[in-house]
Design a protein around this motif. Structure first.
Motif, PDB file in Angstrom:
ATOM      1  N   ALA A 182       0.954  -1.153  -0.041  1.00  0.00           N
ATOM      2  CA  ALA A 182      -0.046  -0.052   0.003  1.00  0.00           C
ATOM      3  C   ALA A 182       0.896   1.041   0.171  1.00  0.00           C
ATOM      4  N   ILE A 183       0.791   1.959  -1.161  1.00  0.00           N
ATOM      5  CA  ILE A 183       1.421   3.228  -1.038  1.00  0.00           C
ATOM      6  C   ILE A 183       0.396   4.618  -0.555  1.00  0.00           C
ATOM      7  N   LEU A 184       0.941   5.054   0.512  1.00  0.00           N
ATOM      8  CA  LEU A 184      -0.150   5.932   1.100  1.00  0.00           C
ATOM      9  C   LEU A 184       0.079   7.383   0.526  1.00  0.00           C
ATOM     10  N   LEU A 185      -0.595   8.020  -0.244  1.00  0.00           N
ATOM     11  CA  LEU A 185      -0.548   9.457  -0.690  1.00  0.00           C
ATOM     12  C   LEU A 185      -1.471  10.347  -0.107  1.00  0.00           C
ATOM     13  N   ASP A 186      -1.327  11.181   0.676  1.00  0.00           N
ATOM     14  CA  ASP A 186      -2.122  12.247   1.354  1.00  0.00           C
ATOM     15  C   ASP A 186      -3.007  12.921   0.297  1.00  0.00           C
ATOM     16  N   HIS A 187      -4.393  12.853   0.620  1.00  0.00           N
ATOM     17  CA  HIS A 187      -5.159  13.426  -0.294  1.00  0.00           C
ATOM     18  C   HIS A 187      -5.020  14.875  -0.588  1.00  0.00           C
ATOM     19  N   ARG A 188      -4.168  15.578   0.099  1.00  0.00           N
ATOM     20  CA  ARG A 188      -4.066  16.872   0.240  1.00  0.00           C
ATOM     21  C   ARG A 188      -2.657  17.272  -0.988  1.00  0.00           C
ATOM     22  N   LEU A 189      -2.096  16.297  -1.207  1.00  0.00           N
ATOM     23  CA  LEU A 189      -0.747  16.403  -2.150  1.00  0.00           C
ATOM     24  C   LEU A 189      -1.346  16.815  -3.599  1.00  0.00           C
ATOM     25  N   THR A 190      -0.811  17.941  -4.287  1.00  0.00           N
ATOM     26  CA  THR A 190      -1.009  18.521  -5.747  1.00  0.00           C
ATOM     27  C   THR A 190      -0.964  17.189  -6.586  1.00  0.00           C
ATOM     28  N   THR A 248       2.754  21.438   7.485  1.00  0.00           N
ATOM     29  CA  THR A 248       2.791  20.033   6.759  1.00  0.00           C
ATOM     30  C   THR A 248       1.255  19.725   6.634  1.00  0.00           C
ATOM     31  N   THR A 249       1.322  18.650   5.771  1.00  0.00           N
ATOM     32  CA  THR A 249      -0.008  17.798   5.943  1.00  0.00           C
ATOM     33  C   THR A 249      -0.408  17.152   7.409  1.00  0.00           C
ATOM     34  N   THR A 250       0.798  17.040   8.056  1.00  0.00           N
ATOM     35  CA  THR A 250       0.420  16.597   9.355  1.00  0.00           C
ATOM     36  C   THR A 250       0.188  17.530  10.575  1.00  0.00           C
ATOM     37  N   GLY A 251       0.412  18.702  10.027  1.00  0.00           N
ATOM     38  CA  GLY A 251      -0.008  19.778  10.984  1.00  0.00           C
ATOM     39  C   GLY A 251       1.260  20.259  11.885  1.00  0.00           C
ATOM     40  N   LYS A 252       2.293  19.839  11.276  1.00  0.00           N
ATOM     41  CA  LYS A 252       3.832  20.406  11.706  1.00  0.00           C
ATOM     42  C   LYS A 252       3.917  21.656  11.015  1.00  0.00           C
ATOM     43  N   LEU A 253       4.589  22.440  11.821  1.00  0.00           N
ATOM     44  CA  LEU A 253       4.910  23.791  11.399  1.00  0.00           C
ATOM     45  C   LEU A 253       6.172  23.719  10.249  1.00  0.00           C
ATOM     46  N   VAL A 254       6.329  24.172   9.011  1.00  0.00           N
ATOM     47  CA  VAL A 254       6.922  23.959   8.001  1.00  0.00           C
ATOM     48  C   VAL A 254       8.468  24.805   8.529  1.00  0.00           C
ATOM     49  N   ARG A 255       9.601  24.236   8.425  1.00  0.00           N
ATOM     50  CA  ARG A 255      10.777  24.719   8.837  1.00  0.00           C
ATOM     51  C   ARG A 255      11.867  25.188   7.698  1.00  0.00           C
ATOM     52  N   SER A 256      11.256  25.000   6.513  1.00  0.00           N
ATOM     53  CA  SER A 256      11.961  25.394   5.251  1.00  0.00           C
ATOM     54  C   SER A 256      12.260  26.525   5.222  1.00  0.00           C
TER      55      SER A 256
END
Length: 456
Positions: free
Chosen positions: A79-87, A438-446
């Motif tokens: 199973a390859i899990l792709l977050d539905h919010r990905l473009t 991010t899609t998991t709710g973490k603050l982006v640090r890039s």
């Protein structure tokens, strides 16, 4: 490589036929779930999924996601899990790299954007007539909070071992209790700590109707059995700002995974609800690493059963028998049975308790003085008028701040001058209406992503 499908029935789908395992809000018992999984398995087979192949699941949280995930494993496929919010661009890139035999995606979606679980009609289409790229049962993409996502694989044995690890952790939801599930089941906390553990242990999974504080508390109050709320720091803040409509004797505890919880947010939550705020530390690569589900040792955690943690030159290393990365051979991340977490931390030699001190790249030198950016970020995040903050090094200490009400850079700078030594204070302050996550709710640090978000 074919994955033995027997573990799905043995570990996840066994149990009394009339036992309710999901409430969406209508109850789904095990007999119904087994029937739906068998139907989905027939559909996957008809579309061309074979043992040793792979199915890419691009589904939002839904009953369709659950049954197609379990059906894929019952086929003996990956199973390859792709977050539905990905473009579409991100999904196309992942599909070209991982070449699944079939793709499962929504044909119709209903229920509204704020619903946690949605009503989905799934469609299955063929993609590539090739075996899976690896022998893993599941492929996940890391959240990429500090850079590009990594492709991470875990075997069926890995998943079963982690599910059984949860059963040995003091403070987890017990059989006959409920988990109010907030994190996405595409990612490791919601997938294993929520869905797979709940199915295995006989714990009822209850997603709230909507992602709001009132809806979460309504889900807790909807039955008399004890309820554990499972979420991430974002959800703690959501609940800490929500007033309960009355007593909630069913509320057993909240358990959070993901980034560190600011002390002020933790205090606000426990003051409001008077229940334990448990902490869980883990990674997509290995799952749960350590816990403190009673909130006794914050910010330290105890290693989970079967997990060994050591500190090497200030970095936490975690036991991991095989490399979890697909298509990568990077000895700076995994070698000789140890995963380098890239997290700074310590292990108490007497108690074995692990303290996570943030990312290793948070340690910088300013004028010859060592500065821990995690300390600076915590200070900024706890200031009045600040909802969230990210502090990083970008040709100097730079703070990106999401205000919680009226706030100016001048006021922010004055508050920081009262609390931080001059060499620790951010040289650049950026106020944003909304910090990227991010899609998991973490603050982006890039730095690139934050600069882009701050550009008018």
């Amino acid at each position: 490589m074919e994955t033995d499908p027997g573990w799905v029935d043995e570990v996840l789908l066994s149990g009394p036929s009339d036992g309710v395992c999901l409430r969406l809000p209508a109850p789904v018992d095990r007999a119904t779930l087994r029937r739906l999984v068998a139907d989905a398995q027939a559909g996957l087979d008809a579309a061309g999924l074979r043992p040793g192949g792979a199915a890419a699941l691009r589904l939002p949280p839904s009953l369709a996601y659950v049954v197609h995930l379990l059906a894929t494993w019952r086929v003996g496929a990956q199973a390859i899990l792709l977050d539905h919010r990905l473009t579409d661009h991100e999904v196309d890139r992942a599909l070209r790299r991982l070449t699944p035999q079939v793709v499962v995606a929504p044909v119709r979606t209903g229920g509204g954007a704020l619903r946690v679980f949605v009503d989905v009609t799934a469609g299955v289409t063929g993609y590539a007539d090739r075996p899976a790229v690896s022998g893993h049962a599941v492929i996940q993409l890391s959240s990429g909070s500090t850079g590009p996502s990594k492709v991470i694989g875990r075997t069926a044995a890995d998943l079963v071992a982690e599910v059984r690890r949860y059963t040995r952790i003091d403070g987890v939801a017990l059989p006959g209790e409920r988990i109010v599930l907030l994190p996405s089941m595409v990612h490791v906390l919601g997938l294993v700590g929520g869905l797979l553990y709940g199915l295995h242990a006989g714990v009822e999974l209850v997603p709230p109707e909507r992602l709001s504080g009132d809806a979460v508390l309504a889900a807790v109050a909807a039955a008399d059995t004890p309820a554990t709320v499972l979420g991430v720091p974002f959800h703690i803040g959501l609940l800490a700002s929500t007033r309960p409509g009355g007593p909630l004797p069913q509320f057993k505890r909240m358990t959070t995974g993901g980034e560190l919880v600011p002390a002020a947010v933790a205090r606000a939550f426990t003051d409001r609800f008077g229940v334990p705020l448990g902490n869980m530390y883990g990674m997509t690569e290995v799952g749960v690493i350590g816990t403190d589900l009673y909130g006794r040792h914050r910010p330290a955690i105890a290693p989970a059963p079967g997990i060994e943690v050591r500190a090497v030159d200030g970095e936490l290393w975690v036991s991991c028998p095989a490399s979890p990365y697909v298509g990568l051979s990077d000895p700076t991340r995994w070698a000789d049975g140890w995963l380098r977490t890239r997290d700074a931390g310590t292990v108490d030699p007497d108690t074995g308790l692990v303290t996570v001190r943030g990312r290793l790249d948070s340690q910088v030198s300013v004028g010859g003085m060592k500065v821990d950016l995690t300390e600076v970020e915590t200070c900024v995040a706890e200031l009045p008028g600040v909802a969230a903050a990210v502090v990083l090094w970008d040709d100097g200490i730079t703070a990106y701040v999401q205000p919680d009400g009226p706030l100016s850079e001048e006021v922010l700078d004055k508050l920081l001058a009262e609390r931080l030594a001059g060499y620790k204070r951010p040289r650049v302050l950026r106020l944003l209406d909304q910090l990227p996550r991010t899609t998991t709710g973490k603050l982006v640090r890039s730095p690139d992503a934050l600069r882009s978000a701050a550009t008018p």
